[in-house]
Design an enzyme around this catalytic site. Structure first.
Site, mmCIF file in Angstrom:
data_model
loop_
_atom_site.group_PDB
_atom_site.id
_atom_site.type_symbol
_atom_site.label_atom_id
_atom_site.label_comp_id
_atom_site.label_asym_id
_atom_site.label_seq_id
_atom_site.Cartn_x
_atom_site.Cartn_y
_atom_site.Cartn_z
ATOM 1 N N GLU A 87 0.829 -1.223 0.000
ATOM 2 C CA GLU A 87 0.000 0.000 0.000
ATOM 3 C C GLU A 87 0.857 1.264 0.000
ATOM 4 O O GLU A 87 1.730 1.438 0.856
ATOM 5 C CB GLU A 87 -0.918 -0.013 1.232
ATOM 6 C CG GLU A 87 -1.893 1.153 1.244
ATOM 7 C CD GLU A 87 -2.858 1.113 2.429
ATOM 8 O OE1 GLU A 87 -3.135 0.034 2.965
ATOM 9 O OE2 GLU A 87 -3.321 2.205 2.817
ATOM 10 N N LYS A 276 -7.373 -0.685 11.608
ATOM 11 C CA LYS A 276 -6.725 -1.069 10.338
ATOM 12 C C LYS A 276 -5.528 -0.157 10.101
ATOM 13 O O LYS A 276 -4.473 -0.590 9.642
ATOM 14 C CB LYS A 276 -7.749 -0.977 9.191
ATOM 15 C CG LYS A 276 -7.261 -1.583 7.883
ATOM 16 C CD LYS A 276 -6.415 -0.659 7.039
ATOM 17 C CE LYS A 276 -5.993 -1.300 5.740
ATOM 18 N NZ LYS A 276 -5.093 -0.441 4.949
ATOM 19 N N ASP A 292 3.923 -14.819 11.398
ATOM 20 C CA ASP A 292 2.593 -15.266 10.967
ATOM 21 C C ASP A 292 1.608 -14.105 11.143
ATOM 22 O O ASP A 292 1.078 -13.882 12.236
ATOM 23 C CB ASP A 292 2.202 -16.475 11.833
ATOM 24 C CG ASP A 292 0.850 -17.048 11.456
ATOM 25 O OD1 ASP A 292 0.073 -16.376 10.748
ATOM 26 O OD2 ASP A 292 0.565 -18.183 11.893
ATOM 27 N N HIS A 391 -2.623 9.968 -0.359
ATOM 28 C CA HIS A 391 -2.875 8.695 -1.028
ATOM 29 C C HIS A 391 -2.889 8.886 -2.529
ATOM 30 O O HIS A 391 -2.325 8.096 -3.277
ATOM 31 C CB HIS A 391 -4.254 8.150 -0.613
ATOM 32 C CG HIS A 391 -4.175 7.220 0.546
ATOM 33 N ND1 HIS A 391 -5.100 6.256 0.789
ATOM 34 C CD2 HIS A 391 -3.267 7.115 1.536
ATOM 35 C CE1 HIS A 391 -4.778 5.594 1.869
ATOM 36 N NE2 HIS A 391 -3.678 6.103 2.347
HETATM 37 C C1 MEV Z 1 -5.838 3.345 5.273
HETATM 38 O O1 MEV Z 1 -4.971 2.299 4.897
HETATM 39 C C2 MEV Z 1 -5.871 3.494 6.775
HETATM 40 C C3 MEV Z 1 -6.825 4.569 7.310
HETATM 41 O O2 MEV Z 1 -8.136 4.340 6.839
HETATM 42 C C4 MEV Z 1 -6.769 4.465 8.822
HETATM 43 C C5 MEV Z 1 -7.757 5.361 9.529
HETATM 44 O O3 MEV Z 1 -8.821 5.672 8.969
HETATM 45 O O4 MEV Z 1 -7.468 5.698 10.686
HETATM 46 C C6 MEV Z 1 -6.423 5.920 6.854
#
Ligand code: MEV
Length: 457
Positions: A87, A276, A292, A391
């Site tokens: 990513e 995430k 793992d 991004h």
């Molecule tokens: C994207 O890989 C991760 C985010 O969505 C985390 C978040 O929203 O805190 C930017």
């Protein structure tokens, strides 16, 4: 998609074939073009021989970008953190946030606990007997622990081994059962094999003690006894970057990050995305060190839910009396730095060496910090410019590459896409085409139209 009736996935004895034969079958099955088949034959750092040892039916290896996150200071030590991840912006984001923390004094960490859990399920015991059976198992604890430690004397010599035994009861389950937990310090091993062996070896003893039937014997990936804590205290002025935050002060950004934490801690829909973002900093290091990541992912999310009975943020962000932003994180991390893939995979060895050959506990401390750093970077972006700007820049570069851009073209095409607010594969192709045409038109022409030989001399 129309089913292709001629395709047959029943490839008996596929595992017995050599690599070329396996690839041929896949090629025929999927009608693969030659260039794709060639790709799978290209070995990078992971030779086919090793890949074939690791998994069944191997045909090659799947490369991921490996980057280095910079600026990490953990408990006073500097680290370069290898990250294997596909990513865009993950490595840059972690490095950026680590810099704010570095310049504010660095991360501090602690190992809360360092043990794995093995589970032995006991069935066919009357629920009325549960309390008595439980007592019997607990009375036998010293003997059971002794037996467990006989299985891995070298682990005990290294200061690890079976530490404790617990009994949990599920009388109201559809099939009532008990579970014996064996708590084991597996030291620098991830411990799955160690724990599973102990569970299997203790099973007959447990069956005899309880008069019941033993069901599953397996480790738990809810590693809530192998927990790492990291903390960062950040000067909010460092969060301000000119021209990006629409005039927000450091104090305002810090306050917004606090509000974002409250959002995540209150709402599981947000908590999942927030976490995430934390895993953006965790998984790439777990992968780069040959660990793992499915186990870590499963454990971390279960922990986020089970700790309080509701899925919540794994980190906290608050302002202290001096207005500095204080972040903490608590992660269960089942990691190893010895044995298995960590030692055999040349890239895992590279990553561990880059990290200074850490113990499993040191690695856990570092990964907790990279998780916290990634979280901070995401929250700062989300509370200021929004996540898409950064991004999109990186995504645009990927699209430019995909459209065939080379060298300086990549930057130019990406920049133009972002400026025009159209970041897409078709825009990348169009812009690249137009750029090349313009370049071609601007290219100085060399005249080959010599009027006489003397002009050549
Ligand atoms: C994207 O890989 C991760 C985010 O969505 C985390 C978040 O929203 O805190 C930017």
């Amino acid at each position: 998609m129309k089913p292709n009736l001629k395709k047959n996935s029943r490839l008996k004895g596929f595992y017995k074939l050599n690599r070329g034969e396996r690839v041929d079958l896949v090629r025929a099955f999927a009608n693969l073009p030659v260039d794709q088949v060639r790709l799978v034959g290209q070995d990078g750092a992971l030779s086919f021989d090793i890949a074939d040892l690791f998994i069944e039916n191997a045909i090659g290896a799947f490369p991921l970008p490996l980057g280095i996150a910079t600026n990490f200071k953990v408990d006073g030590e500097d680290y370069l953190v290898p990250m294997a991840v596909e990513e865009s912006s993950v490595v840059a984001a972690a490095s950026n946030a680590a810099r704010w923390v570095y310049e504010s004094g660095g991360f501090t960490t602690e190992v809360v606990e360092s043990a794995m859990i093995g589970q032995i399920q006991v069935l066919d015991v009357a629920t009325s007997e549960f309390p008595a059976v439980r007592e019997r198992i607990l009375d036998a604890k010293p003997e059971l622990l002794r037996l467990a430690n006989e299985i891995h004397p070298r682990l005990v010599m290294r200061g690890g081994g079976a530490l404790d035994l617990e009994v949990r009861a599920f009388p109201d389950a559809e099939v009532p059962f008990l579970v014996v937990h064996v708590v084991l310090d597996t030291k620098d091993a991830m411990g799955a094999n160690l724990v599973n062996t102990v569970c299997e070896k203790l099973a007959p003893e447990i069956a005899a003690l309880t008069g019941g039937r033993v069901g599953l014997r397996i480790l738990s990936n809810l590693a809530d006894r192998r927990v790492f804590r990291a903390r960062a205290r950040v000067n909010p002025e460092l969060l301000v970057a000119k021209g990006e935050e629409g005039g927000l002060s450091g104090a305002q950004i810090a306050q917004r990050i606090f509000e974002a934490f409250v959002f995540a801690d209150s709402d599981p829909y947000r908590a999942t995305t927030h976490n995430k973002g934390i895993m953006n900093g965790v998984d790439p290091v777990v992968i780069a060190t040959g660990n793992d990541w499915r186990a870590v992912e499963a454990g971390v999310h279960a922990y986020a839910a089970c700790r309080t009975g509701r899925y919540r943020s794994l980190s906290t962000w608050r302002l202290d009396e001096e207005g500095w932003l204080v972040g903490t994180i608590e992660l269960p991390l089942q990691l190893g730095t010895v044995g298995g893939v960590t030692r055999l995979h040349p890239m895992a060895r590279f990553s561990l060496q880059t990290l200074g050959n850490p113990t499993a506990n040191q690695l856990g401390r570092i990964i907790a910090c990279s998780g916290l750093a990634s979280n901070l970077a995401a929250l700062r972006a989300l509370t200021t410019t929004g996540i898409q700007k950064g991004h999109m820049k990186l995504h645009a570069k990927n699209l430019a590459l995909g459209a065939g851009a080379k060298g300086e073209e990549v930057e130019v095409v990406a920049h133009l896409m972002v400026r025009e607010g159209n970041v897409s594969a078709s825009a990348a192709e169009e812009i690249l085409h137009a750029y090349r045409e313009r370049k071609e038109a601007e290219r100085p022409r060399v005249s080959h139209d010599f009027t006489s030989v003397s002009e050549l001399e």
